[in-house]
Design a protein around this motif. Structure first.
Motif, mmCIF file in Angstrom:
data_model
loop_
_atom_site.group_PDB
_atom_site.id
_atom_site.type_symbol
_atom_site.label_atom_id
_atom_site.label_comp_id
_atom_site.label_asym_id
_atom_site.label_seq_id
_atom_site.Cartn_x
_atom_site.Cartn_y
_atom_site.Cartn_z
ATOM 1 N N ASP A 1 0.771 -1.027 0.250
ATOM 2 C CA ASP A 1 0.555 -0.163 -0.098
ATOM 3 C C ASP A 1 0.550 1.345 0.218
ATOM 4 O O ASP A 1 1.802 1.690 0.811
ATOM 5 N N HIS A 2 0.475 2.157 -0.840
ATOM 6 C CA HIS A 2 1.272 3.471 -0.997
ATOM 7 C C HIS A 2 0.409 4.042 1.006
ATOM 8 O O HIS A 2 -0.612 3.811 1.167
ATOM 9 N N PRO A 3 1.384 4.100 1.652
ATOM 10 C CA PRO A 3 0.941 4.876 2.940
ATOM 11 C C PRO A 3 -0.488 5.957 3.273
ATOM 12 O O PRO A 3 -0.464 5.999 4.184
ATOM 13 N N ARG A 4 -0.628 6.927 2.353
ATOM 14 C CA ARG A 4 -1.932 6.924 1.825
ATOM 15 C C ARG A 4 -2.864 6.285 1.414
ATOM 16 O O ARG A 4 -3.990 7.621 1.346
ATOM 17 N N TRP A 5 -3.001 5.176 0.782
ATOM 18 C CA TRP A 5 -4.080 4.561 0.138
ATOM 19 C C TRP A 5 -4.088 3.287 -0.131
ATOM 20 O O TRP A 5 -2.873 3.039 -0.719
ATOM 21 N N SER A 6 -5.270 2.446 -0.759
ATOM 22 C CA SER A 6 -4.498 1.308 -0.887
ATOM 23 C C SER A 6 -4.289 1.334 -2.698
ATOM 24 O O SER A 6 -5.191 2.383 -3.315
ATOM 25 N N GLN A 7 -3.819 0.066 -3.035
ATOM 26 C CA GLN A 7 -3.120 0.083 -3.956
ATOM 27 C C GLN A 7 -3.896 -1.238 -4.370
ATOM 28 O O GLN A 7 -3.109 -1.631 -5.661
ATOM 29 N N LYS A 8 -4.572 -1.335 -4.134
ATOM 30 C CA LYS A 8 -5.220 -3.538 -4.672
ATOM 31 C C LYS A 8 -5.834 -2.858 -5.436
ATOM 32 O O LYS A 8 -6.155 -4.001 -6.514
ATOM 33 N N THR A 9 -6.546 -1.869 -5.863
ATOM 34 C CA THR A 9 -7.669 -1.654 -6.862
ATOM 35 C C THR A 9 -7.238 -0.066 -7.628
ATOM 36 O O THR A 9 -6.334 0.708 -7.216
ATOM 37 N N GLU A 10 -7.598 0.101 -9.244
ATOM 38 C CA GLU A 10 -7.011 0.789 -9.547
ATOM 39 C C GLU A 10 -8.690 0.928 -10.882
ATOM 40 O O GLU A 10 -9.452 0.050 -11.480
ATOM 41 N N ARG A 11 -8.462 2.873 -11.091
ATOM 42 C CA ARG A 11 -10.018 2.686 -11.926
ATOM 43 C C ARG A 11 -9.552 3.720 -13.335
ATOM 44 O O ARG A 11 -8.174 3.954 -14.221
ATOM 45 N N ARG A 12 -10.211 2.073 -14.112
ATOM 46 C CA ARG A 12 -9.639 2.724 -15.538
ATOM 47 C C ARG A 12 -10.861 4.317 -16.228
ATOM 48 O O ARG A 12 -11.743 3.796 -16.166
ATOM 49 N N ILE A 13 -10.196 4.497 -16.679
ATOM 50 C CA ILE A 13 -10.836 5.578 -16.994
ATOM 51 C C ILE A 13 -11.751 5.320 -17.744
ATOM 52 O O ILE A 13 -11.387 4.723 -18.693
#
Length: 313
Positions: free
Chosen positions: A270-282
């Motif tokens: 995880d980034h210290p300020r948010w989770s990196q487990k998901t992404e948003r496809r534009i």
């Protein structure tokens, strides 16, 4: 980023009206190549571009459609032109991307300075079309035009001292108004291990959607490293140096706690300020799971065998 070459792009999706005039100039520059059957723009590209966009490196099939040209050119991270996602499209219009030279030097036997247009003209046809997914918490699928960085590095003959590759962008605060603010130390710098740089999935992109690379997307030449977060893919590259020691990188230098040198897509860290487990496809409403190495584990995981990827983030 997932590299593929789609075979089903409609001609109406290829060139927007806003890029028609740049295409006209681009075609003038490439006219000699049409006869030779090599170079960035080809007769097939003008006819529809889809026949060229097939890749043996495809890993996700046809269920991962490309983003539209409007999405790709209007939603960008490019702090040299502002910190807002729509700032680059608005503020990069006056950037002069030509004439442009790219210098490759350092621990090499044959240092070179390339004119970017002369370099583009000799890109082999089979090396030119890539489809990539870019991830920075949000993601896009982009049909880049470019060539493997390894092609250039082999020409300059790295010596035994070369262990890393350092990249440096340009500093022009009058044209790049974001550089008038101390958001980062300018110019932007990045780096790769030599084996990462020599991997066939690491490319120098010089265009997208069959056109010259727009300013807001990193014109005239940018790095694209598909299994790493997007900020590793430095734009407007002017200098490449092969070096013995790990080079500084802009975001690591600004905040080493949050941004490591490697910056591999790793949903387990995880980034210290948010989770990196998901992404948003534009272009999509819901979020999707982030894939280890952005889906390229089969191709690149061996580069990090035995490394603690939570420590070396």
């Amino acid at each position: 980023m997932l590299i593929k070459r789609p075979s089903d792009i409609a001609p109406s999706e290829i060139t927007s009206k806003s890029l028609f005039e740049s295409r006209r100039e681009w075609m003038k520059m490439a006219s000699g190549l049409l006869v030779a059957g090599s170079g960035l723009i080809s007769m097939e590209a003008e006819a529809g571009f889809q026949k060229l966009m097939k890749s043996p490196l495809s890993t996700t099939g046809k269920d991962d459609p490309i983003n539209t040209l409007a999405e790709i050119t209007s939603y960008n991270n490019y702090y040299e032109f502002g910190t807002g996602k729509d700032d680059p499209a608005q503020n990069a219009k006056g950037f002069k991307a030509r004439p442009w030279t790219l210098t490759v030097s350092g621990e090499v036997g044959k240092p070179q300075t390339y004119d970017i247009d002369a370099l583009i003209k000799r890109i082999p046809l089979e090396e030119r079309i890539y489809r990539l997914r870019c991830v920075e918490g949000w993601s896009m699928v982009i049909p880049w035009v470019g060539f493997p960085l390894a092609t250039l590095l082999k020409e300059v003959a790295p010596n035994s001292n070369a262990k890393f590759v350092a990249f440096e962008s340009i500093k022009r605060p009058k044209e790049m108004i974001g550089q008038q603010e101390e958001v980062l130390a300018w110019p932007y710098v990045e780096g790769l291990r030599l084996d990462e740089a020599m991997h066939p999935l690491t490319i120098l992109a010089v265009g997208l959607y069959g056109d010259i690379l727009p300013n807001q997307n990193g014109a005239p030449v940018r790095l694209v490293v598909p299994w790493k977060y997007g900020f590793k893919s430095i734009k407007a590259v002017q200098n490449i140096r092969l070096v013995q020691q790990m080079p500084p990188t802009s975001w690591n230098r600004a905040n080493s706690r949050e941004y490591g040198f490697y910056s591999n897509v790793n949903p387990a860290v995880d980034h210290p300020r948010w989770s990196q487990k998901t992404e948003r496809r534009i272009g999509e409403f819901s979020r999707r799971p982030t894939l280890p190495f952005n889906g390229y584990a089969n191709q690149v995981a061996h580069l990090y065998q035995g490394m603690d990827l939570k420590k070396y983030y």
